[in-house]
Design a protein around this motif. Structure first.
Motif, PDB file in Angstrom:
ATOM      1  N   GLY A  19      42.906  38.320  38.897  1.00 50.94           N
ATOM      2  CA  GLY A  19      44.324  38.499  38.636  1.00 50.94           C
ATOM      3  C   GLY A  19      44.594  38.662  37.152  1.00 50.94           C
ATOM      4  O   GLY A  19      43.705  38.509  36.309  1.00 50.94           O
ATOM      5  N   TYR A  20      45.808  38.975  36.824  1.00 50.46           N
ATOM      6  CA  TYR A  20      46.205  39.230  35.438  1.00 50.46           C
ATOM      7  C   TYR A  20      46.213  37.936  34.634  1.00 50.46           C
ATOM      8  O   TYR A  20      45.631  37.854  33.560  1.00 50.46           O
ATOM      9  CB  TYR A  20      47.599  39.872  35.420  1.00 50.46           C
ATOM     10  N   ALA A  21      46.887  36.920  35.158  1.00 46.18           N
ATOM     11  CA  ALA A  21      47.102  35.686  34.403  1.00 46.18           C
ATOM     12  C   ALA A  21      45.826  34.866  34.205  1.00 46.18           C
ATOM     13  O   ALA A  21      45.698  34.164  33.197  1.00 46.18           O
ATOM     14  CB  ALA A  21      48.163  34.833  35.095  1.00 46.18           C
ATOM     15  N   ARG A  22      44.873  34.964  35.113  1.00 46.92           N
ATOM     16  CA  ARG A  22      43.672  34.118  35.045  1.00 46.92           C
ATOM     17  C   ARG A  22      42.483  34.796  34.384  1.00 46.92           C
ATOM     18  O   ARG A  22      41.420  34.197  34.255  1.00 46.92           O
ATOM     19  CB  ARG A  22      43.291  33.665  36.460  1.00 46.92           C
ATOM     20  N   THR A  23      42.622  36.046  33.961  1.00 47.87           N
ATOM     21  CA  THR A  23      41.512  36.755  33.336  1.00 47.87           C
ATOM     22  C   THR A  23      41.469  36.426  31.849  1.00 47.87           C
ATOM     23  O   THR A  23      42.462  36.579  31.139  1.00 47.87           O
ATOM     24  CB  THR A  23      41.639  38.279  33.539  1.00 47.87           C
ATOM     25  N   THR A  24      40.300  35.987  31.388  1.00 49.19           N
ATOM     26  CA  THR A  24      40.119  35.669  29.971  1.00 49.19           C
ATOM     27  C   THR A  24      39.361  36.800  29.273  1.00 49.19           C
ATOM     28  O   THR A  24      38.773  37.671  29.926  1.00 49.19           O
ATOM     29  CB  THR A  24      39.309  34.366  29.805  1.00 49.19           C
ATOM     30  N   SER A  25      39.358  36.746  27.960  1.00 48.10           N
ATOM     31  CA  SER A  25      38.588  37.724  27.189  1.00 48.10           C
ATOM     32  C   SER A  25      37.107  37.632  27.535  1.00 48.10           C
ATOM     33  O   SER A  25      36.420  38.654  27.641  1.00 48.10           O
ATOM     34  CB  SER A  25      38.795  37.494  25.684  1.00 48.10           C
ATOM     35  N   ARG A  26      36.623  36.433  27.726  1.00 44.73           N
ATOM     36  CA  ARG A  26      35.210  36.257  28.094  1.00 44.73           C
ATOM     37  C   ARG A  26      34.917  36.879  29.463  1.00 44.73           C
ATOM     38  O   ARG A  26      33.859  37.480  29.657  1.00 44.73           O
ATOM     39  CB  ARG A  26      34.835  34.780  28.080  1.00 44.73           C
ATOM     40  N   ASP A  27      35.847  36.740  30.399  1.00 44.92           N
ATOM     41  CA  ASP A  27      35.680  37.382  31.709  1.00 44.92           C
ATOM     42  C   ASP A  27      35.553  38.895  31.548  1.00 44.92           C
ATOM     43  O   ASP A  27      34.705  39.526  32.176  1.00 44.92           O
ATOM     44  CB  ASP A  27      36.885  37.104  32.627  1.00 44.92           C
ATOM     45  N   LEU A  28      36.421  39.464  30.725  1.00 46.11           N
ATOM     46  CA  LEU A  28      36.417  40.911  30.510  1.00 46.11           C
ATOM     47  C   LEU A  28      35.106  41.377  29.885  1.00 46.11           C
ATOM     48  O   LEU A  28      34.512  42.359  30.326  1.00 46.11           O
ATOM     49  CB  LEU A  28      37.599  41.323  29.627  1.00 46.11           C
TER      50      LEU A  28
END
Length: 188
Positions: A19-28
Motif C-alpha cells: 500500500g501507499y502509506a506502509r511503503t518505506t524507502s527501504r522497501d522501494l
C-alpha cells in the motif's frame, strides 16, 4: 533495465503488496534491487516515486478497463457495457484502489502530492469522456471536461463503495437506471 525503471517496477509492486502509506524507502530500494540513494537521485523523494508509480498504475488500469476510444454516438447499451467492464475491473484491482485512497489521504498534508494528483485528474477528464462517448466529444472542451468530471466522480464514488461494501456496490445496470432518472429530472 536501469535503476529508474527498476524503481518504478518495484514501486508498483510495493503499492500492490504494502500500500501507499506502509511503503518505506527501504522497501522501494529492496524491491528494485537498487541503492537507497537511487530513489532521491532519480525521483527526488520516496513520495514522488510512489506518486509517479501510482499515477502510471492508474493509467494502465484505465487502459485495461476501457478500449482506446468509443465510436461516434451515445449508444446507452455500449456505455452500460463499458461501465460493466470498469466495475468488474475494480474487483480485480482492489490493492491499487486501496493505494489510491491512501494517496488521496496523504494529499491533504502534502501540497506536491495534491498537485500531482490534481494535474493527472485534469488531464484524464477529456480522455475519459472520449473513451466513453467518442472522439467527437473532444471537439467541445467544456462539455468534454464536464462529462469526464461526472464519470470521474462515478469512478471515485464506486471505488469507495467497492472498498467498503463490494457486495452491495451498484452494477452497471443500476448505475444506468440512476443516471437516466437524474437526466430526466434535469430535463423536466
Amino acid at each position: 533495465m536501469g535503476h529508474r525503471e527498476r524503481l518504478m517496477a518495484g514501486a508498483k509492486r510495493c503499492l500492490e503488496e504494502r500500500g501507499y502509506a506502509r511503503t518505506t524507502s527501504r522497501d522501494l530500494a529492496a524491491a528494485a534491487n537498487a541503492p537507497l540513494g537511487a530513489i532521491n537521485y532519480h525521483y527526488g523523494s520516496k513520495e514522488a516515486l510512489l506518486n509517479a508509480a501510482l499515477l502510471e498504475a492508474v493509467f494502465e488500469w484505465g487502459e485495461r478497463a476501457m478500449p482506446a476510444a468509443a465510436g461516434p454516438g451515445e449508444d446507452s447499451d455500449r456505455i452500460e457495457a463499458l461501465w460493466s467492464r470498469i466495475i468488474a475491473s475494480m474487483k480485480d484491482e482492489r490493492p491499487l484502489l486501496v493505494a489510491t485512497t491512501e494517496a488521496f489521504a496523504q494529499a491533504e498534508r502534502a501540497p506536491e502530492i495534491r498537485q500531482q494528483i490534481a494535474d493527472a485528474m485534469e488531464r484524464a477528464r477529456p480522455r475519459l469522456a472520449a473513451q466513453l462517448h467518442g472522439e467527437e466529444m473532444a471537439d467541445d472542451e467544456e462539455t468534454a471536461r464536464a462529462v469526464g468530471s461526472v464519470h470521474m466522480a462515478l469512478v471515485a464514488g464506486l471505488t469507495q463503495q467497492m472498498l467498503v461494501d463490494p457486495e452491495r456496490t451498484p452494477g452497471s445496470r443500476e448505475l444506468a437506471i440512476g443516471l437516466r432518472a437524474i437526466a430526466r429530472s434535469l430535463e423536466a
